[in-house]
Design a protein around this motif. Structure first.
Motif, PDB file in Angstrom:
ATOM      1  N   ILE A  62       1.011  -1.185   0.071  1.00  0.00           N
ATOM      2  CA  ILE A  62      -0.145   0.002   0.114  1.00  0.00           C
ATOM      3  C   ILE A  62       1.023   1.413  -0.178  1.00  0.00           C
ATOM      4  CG2 ILE A  62      -1.576   1.336   1.515  1.00  0.00           C
ATOM      5  CD1 ILE A  62      -2.906  -1.095  -0.012  1.00  0.00           C
ATOM      6  N   GLU A  63       2.026   1.184   0.578  1.00  0.00           N
ATOM      7  CA  GLU A  63       2.680   2.255   0.989  1.00  0.00           C
ATOM      8  C   GLU A  63       3.472   2.565  -0.508  1.00  0.00           C
ATOM      9  OE1 GLU A  63       6.672   3.972   3.374  1.00  0.00           O
ATOM     10  OE2 GLU A  63       5.666   2.183   3.967  1.00  0.00           O
ATOM     11  N   GLN A  64       4.021   1.502  -0.904  1.00  0.00           N
ATOM     12  CA  GLN A  64       4.674   1.716  -2.301  1.00  0.00           C
ATOM     13  C   GLN A  64       3.775   2.260  -3.314  1.00  0.00           C
ATOM     14  OE1 GLN A  64       6.576  -1.906  -3.048  1.00  0.00           O
ATOM     15  NE2 GLN A  64       7.761  -1.992  -1.120  1.00  0.00           N
ATOM     16  N   GLY A  65       2.444   1.661  -3.252  1.00  0.00           N
ATOM     17  CA  GLY A  65       1.687   2.003  -4.506  1.00  0.00           C
ATOM     18  C   GLY A  65       1.145   3.562  -4.385  1.00  0.00           C
ATOM     19  N   ALA A  66       1.083   4.148  -2.959  1.00  0.00           N
ATOM     20  CA  ALA A  66       0.549   5.369  -2.826  1.00  0.00           C
ATOM     21  C   ALA A  66       1.491   6.406  -3.304  1.00  0.00           C
ATOM     22  CB  ALA A  66       0.579   5.489  -1.249  1.00  0.00           C
ATOM     23  N   GLU A  67       2.907   6.008  -3.269  1.00  0.00           N
ATOM     24  CA  GLU A  67       3.716   6.943  -4.053  1.00  0.00           C
ATOM     25  C   GLU A  67       3.712   6.975  -5.501  1.00  0.00           C
ATOM     26  OE1 GLU A  67       7.540   5.346  -2.602  1.00  0.00           O
ATOM     27  OE2 GLU A  67       7.355   6.211  -0.520  1.00  0.00           O
ATOM     28  N   ARG A  68       3.623   5.970  -6.132  1.00  0.00           N
ATOM     29  CA  ARG A  68       3.104   5.717  -7.296  1.00  0.00           C
ATOM     30  C   ARG A  68       1.833   6.506  -7.964  1.00  0.00           C
ATOM     31  NH1 ARG A  68       1.651   0.822  -8.843  1.00  0.00           N
ATOM     32  NH2 ARG A  68       2.110   1.169 -11.120  1.00  0.00           N
TER      33      ARG A  68
END
Length: 786
Positions: free
Chosen positions: A718-724
């Protein structure tokens, strides 16, 4: 030597002290917990010394109780699942009490309190199962008002109504029905002590010849004279009398005694010929029932049978689900993925009357996606995995390449089964099972694993009980299980009952002898070819009913027969099951054609039905009224998050070298079915695959909730996706709509949009996007198949 140990009086005497000794840890540890609670409430340590003494004594006595219990189990020939559960619960309680004592001595009081509570719970559970063994399964419930009412109802439903037939001789049918009822009473009340596996007083009551023979004290039955029959005298004696029977479990009800008396008055008749089983045995041969006539809007064969069933059970047809619900449902069921937003929009705008049939054909033709999704189901059933027990030592081999290619090519099911039972090098891992390290129970040797797994997966038949002793839940005997296991064995196996050698050898035979006779002395490979040929014959209706039932259960949430591994249970529609299985064979054993028939039916397209308790699904009174609402499997959930937001396994692109090289080129992101198990997938329900698993629970649990709120794998994704997503959508409005369309296949409603905008603000932050994504993927609309 074993017999001498079992018959030595001292071991028998000490074993029978087990019920006395076991009360020490029960009482003392409960009192210790009470003293700790009093200490806590009064904020002093006045009782600490007493608590310590009680924990010490309770722990020591729990060790002694376990030792004496093991003696009792061996010298008294106890067996069965209840005994095994009681035994392991006692051992677990002993371990907990030892750990509790250690924590007390080390001064770790917080952990001590928690462990003391667990110990008291454990000793209570173990004690409850001990009471069940002594007093019967309904030890607690038998005194409740509803129990007596249920007994009255059960009895009224029996065939004892012809007892008042004006003294006329019983017909052959009535004799068979009466005998079936008598044997059922004996089986549930007497066989545990007077059956094939245990014959106290040299008395067996499981066959007429043994009943007539009597026991060491003489005959027990005098035909036409129940008043002179020792059997009747003993079952009518008051509880506590030395001669009262049964000595364990519940006493017979007055009406059960009356049935036995009536039976003896009739001369204790016995049907001629082969005895009828007290357990239902499903027919083996295939059957092609007449297809009911089509009515308006119901031309699919499934719907025509269901329509008859609905009329019989007064169930009304419901309107089909919307296009948006249908496309999501069928995408998840066929290929395990969420439909792309643009596909949803196009499908909803499509005005063709056959658009749903067209969609199903399109999805079934996506061979790679289909294989990657259904790999999960077959990995569970064939206990195929990529790591775990047996792989380190080389005592286990995977079948991943073979299985993936078989699914991708839609291999006909008869060849699919043939290549698993009589395997090639690539498909041999299933029948070879797991070579466990160290000493194992005889029922878990590799040949017996093969017998159990083939029977369960392909025939919907449980051989696990019969691998240790004669089954209590079916007619399968220990000798049957060993004879079937010997087909897979290079040498004949000695029969072990409850892991004790009997000195007897079993032959080699298929479970259903009508299918063929195995060449006893042929080499193993030849025997397996024979077995495979026998199993896949068109006349083996059980094989194909079992497969059809499994596919139906996967698509509809509940099998036509339930549980799916007990195919001798009654189906809710025998005609539908038989027709689907017969049609499956006629259509070349094509699983995709079977799925097409189900997926395009009005029955599949009805709204899903929620159930409050999972027990409803296995109830004999279950009434089918539509697809059961299901939770996404672990793999479906991980893939849905990957599609809607961000890949869950970005660095796991086929971690293992066993798969074909082409697989990595066929997937846009690593599908969860293709990665090794981890805490995230385990928490969401993926089994360890050391045993066959043909169904997963659809109920949410605490472990899932903890993993989805605090788990590293999910939250890092979720954290990595939020940045994208922040980099791609700098404005909140566009981001919210895009995320809703990809996750739920629709735009947010006004209230959802308002809440999301409040959460993100005009310019979204990484933390805000994380919170929004987390809220959406935990929404029931995302997690469930409606």
């Amino acid at each position: 030597m074993q017999e001498a140990i079992q018959n030595f009086w001292l071991w028998q005497f000490l074993g029978r002290l087990h019920p006395l000794i076991v009360h020490f840890p029960v009482g003392l540890l409960c009192v210790a917990l009470l003293l700790e609670i009093l200490d806590w409430r009064s904020h002093n340590k006045n009782f600490r010394a007493g608590t310590a003494a009680l924990v010490w004594i309770g722990t020591v006595s729990s060790v002694v109780a376990v030792a004496f219990g093991l003696l009792l189990a061996n010298v008294e020939d106890y067996s069965g699942e209840a005994v095994e559960f009681h035994q392991w619960a006692g051992i677990a309680t002993m371990s907990l009490s030892l750990l509790t004592l250690w924590l007390l001595r080390s001064g770790r009081m917080g952990a001590f309190h928690s462990m003391l509570i667990l110990t008291v719970v454990g000793v209570s559970v173990a004690g409850h199962y001990g009471a069940m063994l002594t007093h019967g399964d309904d030890y607690l419930t038998s005194v409740l008002p509803h129990t007596n009412e249920a007994r009255e109802t059960d009895f009224d439903a029996t065939q004892f109504s012809f007892a008042s037939n004006d003294g006329q001789p019983l017909s052959e049918t009535q004799v068979a029905e009466l005998n079936l009822e008598v044997r059922s009473i004996l089986a549930h009340n007497c066989y545990s002590c007077h059956g094939a596996t245990k014959s106290k007083g040299e008395l067996r009551l499981d066959k007429r010849e043994f009943i007539d023979k009597g026991g060491e004290n003489g005959i027990v039955l005098v035909a036409r004279q129940p008043e002179k029959s020792e059997m009747i005298r003993r079952i009518k004696l008051p509880t506590g009398h030395d001669d009262a029977m049964p000595t364990k479990g519940k006493r017979l009800t007055e009406k059960e005694v009356a049935v036995l008396e009536f039976w003896i008055k009739q001369g204790a008749p016995w049907p001629s010929g082969e005895e009828k089983s007290i357990f239902r045995v499903a027919p083996l041969e295939p059957r092609n029932p007449d297809l009911p006539p089509a009515v308006a809007g119901l031309s699919n064969p499934v719907d025509r049978f269901v329509n008859v069933y609905f009329k019989q059970n007064k169930v009304a047809w419901q309107e089909s689900v919307s296009d948006r619900v249908y496309i999501r449902r069928v995408f998840l069921d066929v290929i395990g993925l969420l439909p792309p937003p643009q596909k949803v929009v196009a499908f909803m705008a499509d005005s063709r009357p056959d658009k749903r049939e067209t969609l199903v054909r399109e999805l079934l033709n996506r061979n790679e996606d289909y294989a990657q999704h259904w790999l999960t189901f077959w990995n569970d059933a064939l206990r195929n995995d990529y790591s775990g027990t047996g792989y380190i030592t080389g005592g286990r081999s995977d079948i991943t390449k073979w299985l993936y290619n078989s699914l991708k090519s839609n291999k006909p099911y008869n060849w699919f089964v043939r290549e698993l039972v009589s395997p090639t090098k690539e498909s041999a891992g299933f029948v070879k099972g797991i070579k466990w390290r160290g000493t194992i129970n005889s029922s878990q040797r590799v040949e017996m694993q093969a017998a159990q797994n083939v029977a369960q997966v392909f025939l919907g038949l449980n051989l696990k009980c019969a691998s240790c002793h004669d089954s209590f839940v079916s007619d399968w005997k220990l000798a049957d299980a060993y004879a079937f296991a010997n087909i897979f064995s290079d040498t004949l196996l000695e029969i072990n009952r409850c892991d004790q050698p009997t000195g007897k050898m079993a032959g080699r035979a298929i479970l259903f002898k009508d299918l063929g006779e195995i060449s006893v002395d042929a080499p193993t490979e030849e025997r397996l070819r024979e077995l495979a040929d026998f199993l896949v014959q068109p006349k083996d209706g059980r094989l194909y009913r079992t497969l059809v039932n499994r596919i139906w259960a996967q698509l509809m949430g509940r099998g036509i027969v339930e549980p799916v591994d007990v195919m001798d249970n009654l189906p809710w529609s025998q005609d539908l099951l038989d027709w689907l299985a017969y049609d499956f064979v006629q259509n070349g054993y094509d699983i995709k054609k079977l799925m097409f028939t189900i997926l395009t039916s009005k029955t599949y397209q009805m709204p899903s039905v929620g159930v409050k308790e999972p027990d409803i699904l296995t109830s004999p009174n279950y009434v089918f009224n539509g697809m059961v609402r299901r939770r996404l499997t672990a793999e479906q959930f991980a893939d849905a998050v990957s599609v809607a937001f961000n890949p869950v396994y970005p660095d796991s692109a086929v971690e293992f070298k066993r798969l074909p090289e082409t697989i990595a080129q066929e997937i846009p992101f690593p599908r969860a079915a293709l990665v090794k198990n981890d805490p995230f997938l385990t928490a969401l329900g993926r089994p360890n695959r050391e045993t066959v698993s043909t169904g997963r629970s659809s109920q949410a649990n605490l472990l899932q909730a903890l993993e989805l709120t605090n788990g590293e794998k999910f939250n890092s994704s979720i954290e990595q996706g939020a940045e994208r997503w922040k980099a791609k959508y700098p404005q909140s409005d566009a981001l919210i709509k895009a995320l809703y369309r990809r996750a739920l296949g629709r735009n947010p409603v006004s209230k959802e949009l308002a809440v999301a905008e409040k959460m993100l603000g005009k310019t979204p932050s990484v933390e805000g996007i994380e919170d929004l994504a987390w809220a959406i993927v935990l929404h029931p609309e995302f997690q469930l198949i409606f």
